[in-house]
Design a protein around this motif. Structure first.
Motif, PDB file in Angstrom:
ATOM      1  N   GLU A 165       0.863  -1.178   0.000  1.00  0.00           N
ATOM      2  CA  GLU A 165       0.000   0.000   0.000  1.00  0.00           C
ATOM      3  C   GLU A 165       0.906   1.236   0.000  1.00  0.00           C
ATOM      4  O   GLU A 165       1.639   1.489   0.966  1.00  0.00           O
ATOM      5  CB  GLU A 165      -0.905  -0.003   1.227  1.00  0.00           C
ATOM      6  CG  GLU A 165      -1.710   1.268   1.438  1.00  0.00           C
ATOM      7  CD  GLU A 165      -2.602   1.607   0.262  1.00  0.00           C
ATOM      8  OE1 GLU A 165      -2.509   2.748  -0.232  1.00  0.00           O
ATOM      9  OE2 GLU A 165      -3.378   0.721  -0.168  1.00  0.00           O
ATOM     10  N   SER A 168      -1.603  13.198  -1.220  1.00  0.00           N
ATOM     11  CA  SER A 168      -2.106  12.766  -2.524  1.00  0.00           C
ATOM     12  C   SER A 168      -2.330  11.267  -2.560  1.00  0.00           C
ATOM     13  O   SER A 168      -3.333  10.786  -3.105  1.00  0.00           O
ATOM     14  CB  SER A 168      -1.113  13.165  -3.624  1.00  0.00           C
ATOM     15  OG  SER A 168      -0.954  14.562  -3.680  1.00  0.00           O
ATOM     16  N   SER A 169      -1.398  10.517  -1.954  1.00  0.00           N
ATOM     17  CA  SER A 169      -1.514   9.062  -1.938  1.00  0.00           C
ATOM     18  C   SER A 169      -2.638   8.615  -1.014  1.00  0.00           C
ATOM     19  O   SER A 169      -3.464   7.770  -1.379  1.00  0.00           O
ATOM     20  CB  SER A 169      -0.186   8.437  -1.494  1.00  0.00           C
ATOM     21  OG  SER A 169      -0.285   7.035  -1.394  1.00  0.00           O
ATOM     22  N   SER A 214      -5.985   9.411  -2.425  1.00  0.00           N
ATOM     23  CA  SER A 214      -6.168   8.885  -3.792  1.00  0.00           C
ATOM     24  C   SER A 214      -6.543  10.001  -4.763  1.00  0.00           C
ATOM     25  O   SER A 214      -7.482   9.880  -5.567  1.00  0.00           O
ATOM     26  CB  SER A 214      -7.249   7.796  -3.803  1.00  0.00           C
ATOM     27  OG  SER A 214      -6.897   6.731  -2.950  1.00  0.00           O
ATOM     28  N   ARG A 268      -4.994  11.214  -7.337  1.00  0.00           N
ATOM     29  CA  ARG A 268      -4.770  10.942  -8.769  1.00  0.00           C
ATOM     30  C   ARG A 268      -5.988  10.273  -9.400  1.00  0.00           C
ATOM     31  O   ARG A 268      -6.311  10.508 -10.572  1.00  0.00           O
ATOM     32  CB  ARG A 268      -3.542  10.053  -8.937  1.00  0.00           C
ATOM     33  CG  ARG A 268      -3.120   9.860 -10.389  1.00  0.00           C
ATOM     34  CD  ARG A 268      -1.791   9.170 -10.474  1.00  0.00           C
ATOM     35  NE  ARG A 268      -1.324   9.109 -11.845  1.00  0.00           N
ATOM     36  CZ  ARG A 268      -0.137   8.639 -12.214  1.00  0.00           C
ATOM     37  NH1 ARG A 268       0.715   8.188 -11.287  1.00  0.00           N
ATOM     38  NH2 ARG A 268       0.214   8.617 -13.485  1.00  0.00           N
ATOM     39  N   LYS A 269      -6.694   9.483  -8.615  1.00  0.00           N
ATOM     40  CA  LYS A 269      -7.878   8.772  -9.104  1.00  0.00           C
ATOM     41  C   LYS A 269      -9.151   9.580  -8.897  1.00  0.00           C
ATOM     42  O   LYS A 269     -10.010   9.633  -9.790  1.00  0.00           O
ATOM     43  CB  LYS A 269      -7.993   7.428  -8.381  1.00  0.00           C
ATOM     44  CG  LYS A 269      -9.226   6.628  -8.746  1.00  0.00           C
ATOM     45  CD  LYS A 269      -9.288   5.338  -7.940  1.00  0.00           C
ATOM     46  CE  LYS A 269     -10.559   4.550  -8.256  1.00  0.00           C
ATOM     47  NZ  LYS A 269     -10.637   3.295  -7.443  1.00  0.00           N
ATOM     48  N   ASN A 270      -9.269  10.221  -7.723  1.00  0.00           N
ATOM     49  CA  ASN A 270     -10.530  10.867  -7.356  1.00  0.00           C
ATOM     50  C   ASN A 270     -10.599  12.359  -7.668  1.00  0.00           C
ATOM     51  O   ASN A 270     -11.694  12.917  -7.775  1.00  0.00           O
ATOM     52  CB  ASN A 270     -10.796  10.665  -5.863  1.00  0.00           C
ATOM     53  CG  ASN A 270     -10.889   9.199  -5.487  1.00  0.00           C
ATOM     54  OD1 ASN A 270     -11.369   8.381  -6.276  1.00  0.00           O
ATOM     55  ND2 ASN A 270     -10.427   8.857  -4.292  1.00  0.00           N
ATOM     56  N   TYR A 315      -8.120  14.451 -10.052  1.00  0.00           N
ATOM     57  CA  TYR A 315      -6.876  14.541 -10.823  1.00  0.00           C
ATOM     58  C   TYR A 315      -6.372  15.980 -10.955  1.00  0.00           C
ATOM     59  O   TYR A 315      -5.169  16.211 -10.964  1.00  0.00           O
ATOM     60  CB  TYR A 315      -7.069  13.935 -12.219  1.00  0.00           C
ATOM     61  CG  TYR A 315      -5.770  13.889 -12.998  1.00  0.00           C
ATOM     62  CD1 TYR A 315      -4.816  12.905 -12.744  1.00  0.00           C
ATOM     63  CD2 TYR A 315      -5.491  14.862 -13.959  1.00  0.00           C
ATOM     64  CE1 TYR A 315      -3.626  12.880 -13.444  1.00  0.00           C
ATOM     65  CE2 TYR A 315      -4.294  14.849 -14.659  1.00  0.00           C
ATOM     66  CZ  TYR A 315      -3.355  13.852 -14.393  1.00  0.00           C
ATOM     67  OH  TYR A 315      -2.158  13.833 -15.078  1.00  0.00           O
ATOM     68  N   TYR A 354      -4.476  16.797  -7.918  1.00  0.00           N
ATOM     69  CA  TYR A 354      -3.228  16.034  -7.966  1.00  0.00           C
ATOM     70  C   TYR A 354      -2.222  16.694  -8.923  1.00  0.00           C
ATOM     71  O   TYR A 354      -1.046  16.861  -8.580  1.00  0.00           O
ATOM     72  CB  TYR A 354      -3.520  14.601  -8.412  1.00  0.00           C
ATOM     73  CG  TYR A 354      -2.285  13.781  -8.707  1.00  0.00           C
ATOM     74  CD1 TYR A 354      -1.526  13.235  -7.674  1.00  0.00           C
ATOM     75  CD2 TYR A 354      -1.881  13.573 -10.025  1.00  0.00           C
ATOM     76  CE1 TYR A 354      -0.389  12.495  -7.947  1.00  0.00           C
ATOM     77  CE2 TYR A 354      -0.748  12.832 -10.307  1.00  0.00           C
ATOM     78  CZ  TYR A 354      -0.003  12.291  -9.272  1.00  0.00           C
ATOM     79  OH  TYR A 354       1.121  11.570  -9.545  1.00  0.00           O
TER      80      TYR A 354
END
Length: 236
Positions: free
Chosen positions: A46, A102-103, A106, A108-110, A112, A115
């Motif tokens: 993770e 950011s990790s 999430s 990058r996914k939720n 962008y 991010y």
């Protein structure tokens, strides 16, 4: 006005021992969290645990620089690096904090766009730091570092509010953690600037805030892990 404090030899030795003990306890706690989360990353893969370990390691480097222990123990003859280590490590710490956020969230996914904005800011700070170091413009770098540090605190709190509004996993832990961390960092910064009284509590506000923040973020990671595992179990 500058307040001076005079110690007898015995008082100074007691003061030095207590300070070394407190720093040692703080460092031990942080190193334990680094090792624990790194092992979780190795076992679970993770990325949030890895980025959290790196974030804590960046704090250790920053604290070593601004307390003077780095200059005293690790690079006593590297005077130029000693002058630059504080702003560089502050920027490194803030960048690692944004990467962890950011990790964890999430982004990058939720989200962008958020991010991408974080990545752009970090990239710009790396470029600006390299240019100012090359030009030896330390006064300018200190001003930019202060702006970045304030902006970092605002950004982390904003990300915490975003997580709460979107009902992210461990969002409340995250928000409270970054607020405590921001208050602690503000205490140290304002004490160094002379805005508030300078003493052991105000100067070490960043460390105290980080200890509370680190504990709450560890709980946030745990809450997120439990929720993810629960959802995975339901899907089986």
């Amino acid at each position: 006005p500058i307040a001076l404090r005079f110690y007898s030899h015995s008082e100074y030795e007691k003061f030095k021992d207590m300070r070394m003990f407190s720093y040692g306890a703080c460092l031990g706690f942080i190193l334990a969290l680094i090792a624990y989360n790194f092992m979780l990353y190795v076992g679970l893969r993770e990325k949030s645990h890895l980025s959290y370990s790196v974030f804590l390691a960046a704090f250790v480097l920053m604290a070593t620089a601004y307390t003077g222990y780095g200059m005293h123990y690790f690079y006593p003859s590297a005077t130029q690096w000693a002058q630059w280590s504080q702003p560089i490590h502050i920027i490194l710490y803030g960048s690692c904090g944004l990467i962890f956020a950011s990790s964890f969230l999430s982004l990058r996914k939720n989200a962008y766009r958020i991010y991408a904005g974080i990545v752009t800011v970090i990239s710009l700070m790396v470029i600006v730091t390299a240019i100012t170091y090359w030009l030896d413009a330390r006064a300018l770098m200190m001003k930019l570092t202060f702006i970045f540090a304030v902006s970092y605190s605002v950004a982390m709190i904003s990300l915490g509010c975003f997580a709460v509004l979107t009902r992210g996993k461990g969002a409340y832990y995250f928000l409270v953690a970054v607020i405590v961390g921001a208050v602690g960092a503000a205490s140290t910064t304002l004490a160094c600037l002379g805005v508030i009284p300078f003493n052991d509590w105000t100067f070490r506000g960043a460390e105290i805030g980080l200890l509370v923040e680190a504990t709450l973020l560890a709980l946030a990671l745990a809450a997120r892990f439990v929720e993810v595992e629960s959802q995975s179990a339901k899907m089986r």
